[in-house]
Design a protein around this motif. Sequence first.
Motif, PDB file in Angstrom:
ATOM      1  N   ASP A  70       8.399  -7.360   5.112  1.00 56.46           N
ATOM      2  CA  ASP A  70       7.765  -6.306   4.336  1.00 56.46           C
ATOM      3  C   ASP A  70       8.725  -5.789   3.349  1.00 56.46           C
ATOM      4  N   LEU A 179       2.451 -12.589   1.645  1.00 51.87           N
ATOM      5  CA  LEU A 179       2.241 -12.189   2.735  1.00 51.87           C
ATOM      6  C   LEU A 179       3.436 -11.711   3.492  1.00 51.87           C
ATOM      7  N   THR A 180       3.317 -10.511   4.341  1.00 51.18           N
ATOM      8  CA  THR A 180       4.265 -10.073   5.142  1.00 51.18           C
ATOM      9  C   THR A 180       4.116 -11.148   6.518  1.00 51.18           C
ATOM     10  N   GLU A 182       3.873  -9.835   9.231  1.00 51.84           N
ATOM     11  CA  GLU A 182       2.742  -9.281  10.145  1.00 51.84           C
ATOM     12  C   GLU A 182       1.298  -9.634   9.824  1.00 51.84           C
ATOM     13  N   GLN A 183       1.221  -9.773   8.237  1.00 53.22           N
ATOM     14  CA  GLN A 183      -0.145  -9.789   7.731  1.00 53.22           C
ATOM     15  C   GLN A 183      -0.524 -11.427   8.219  1.00 53.22           C
TER      16      GLN A 183
END
Length: 487
Positions: A70, A179-180, A182-183
């Motif tokens: 992130d 995208l992270t 987590e995503q």
Amino acid sequence: MPSSRVVRVRTDDRDVVATLRRGIEQVQAELEVTPQFPPDVQAAAEAAAAAPRLPELDRTDVPFVTIDPDGARDLDQALHIARDPDTAGGYVVLYAIADVAAFVTPGDPVDVEAHRRGQTLYGADSKVPLHPPVLSEEAASLLPDQVRPALLWTIKVDETGEGTDVEVVRARVRSTAQLTYEQAQAAIDGGDAPEVLVLLKELGEKRLARDAARGGVSLPLPEQEVDTTDGSGPWRLEFRTLLPVEEWNAQISLLTGFGAASLMVYARVGLLRTLPSPDPRDLQRLHRTARALGVDWPAEQLYPDFIRSLDPTRPDHAAVVVASARLLRGSGYVAFDGEVPAEPQHSALASEYAHVTAPLRRLADRYAGEVCVALCAGDPVPDWVLAALPTLPEEMRTSGQKASSYERAVVDLVEAGLLAARVGETFDGVVVSVDDKDDRRGKVMAREVGVEAPVTSSVALPLGQDVRVRLVEADVDTRTVRFELAG
């Protein structure tokens, strides 16, 4: 998966921010590094950012995605995976890598400064970049919805996860999403992920299985986060277990590095990342350490399988992981032109390997990538690349030492800040190492705070045993944390 400790800081506390900023500035002064660039380097970078050399081949039709931590801005890699229409169960991996040579000219101020720095230095959300951010975080970064020059790797993979063919060319690309981790993981777990993520999981798991079968080793050190966001109390240091998607994503980078190494070894020219085999004495020492810590290591279990069985969020297992880092000492680079090196392998990966996937952050990757582009095109390797190869291993060794010192100093700073208000308190811990020359000195892992630090005692320290320790020093200015055996 990282093989060195990573500490990230999440805070809204101005005092914490100020303390970290002062400490990091002191570390940078001691190591003679700075995030700032000389005016001529900055000017050259800005001029280059305004006039990139875009290749003719246009692959902006491919819906690439990036998957990074992130907040990341220096995006080296963009990914696309599809099923191979020519091979049952196979895959086609398209891996776009930022093309630094589209902006940097050999001998220009940005190039000279990059050779002086060697690599980006990271530590607790502080960064000393290899290239000016106008390039590394803007014009050369594979940010979403931007046309960028790239080295485009095409890697065919069979149904077992084994790479069968590799090629790299220059191309224009465009990422469609940033995208992270987590995503990406949430999309995969939720069952609504796009095909590229579904195939990343599928192929990543096959590559991990091949890695295990090959005898590869990756130290499973978790990230640690210092959390002071609520401002209600002392700093908290919490372990963050790596998400599966991070391992799958790393496998694509490794796959590319294996392919690059195969090209260079076949052509007898290039730059490899190497690691000698572990010293048998270090293996014996690790067996003794595991036994002292009460961590089961069956006699018939090989070292790579043992490492994969460890849970790094457990202090006793984490202590074994830290101790096993001794077996990975001696990593480096070897350049060659005409003859393959006598010892070309990276022992932890059980294969020849090359760094080619992070040129925004590592100097060596730009040169290894240029070698591979020339080989795939059937062209001679550029003279500027051949001229630089002999000195690159030493440049990377020196910058690697500085990177390790920077990371270690920032970790020490964060841990001292974490514990500064708790001097005099006692903690549960486990003795994870004892000095060979003085058994009254060693290291202890304080479980509650997740800190490993020096410990002293008036008697011999009990390796691997639970102890109570008293914090006797936590000095932010000197970045020192020290315990003594209590009772």
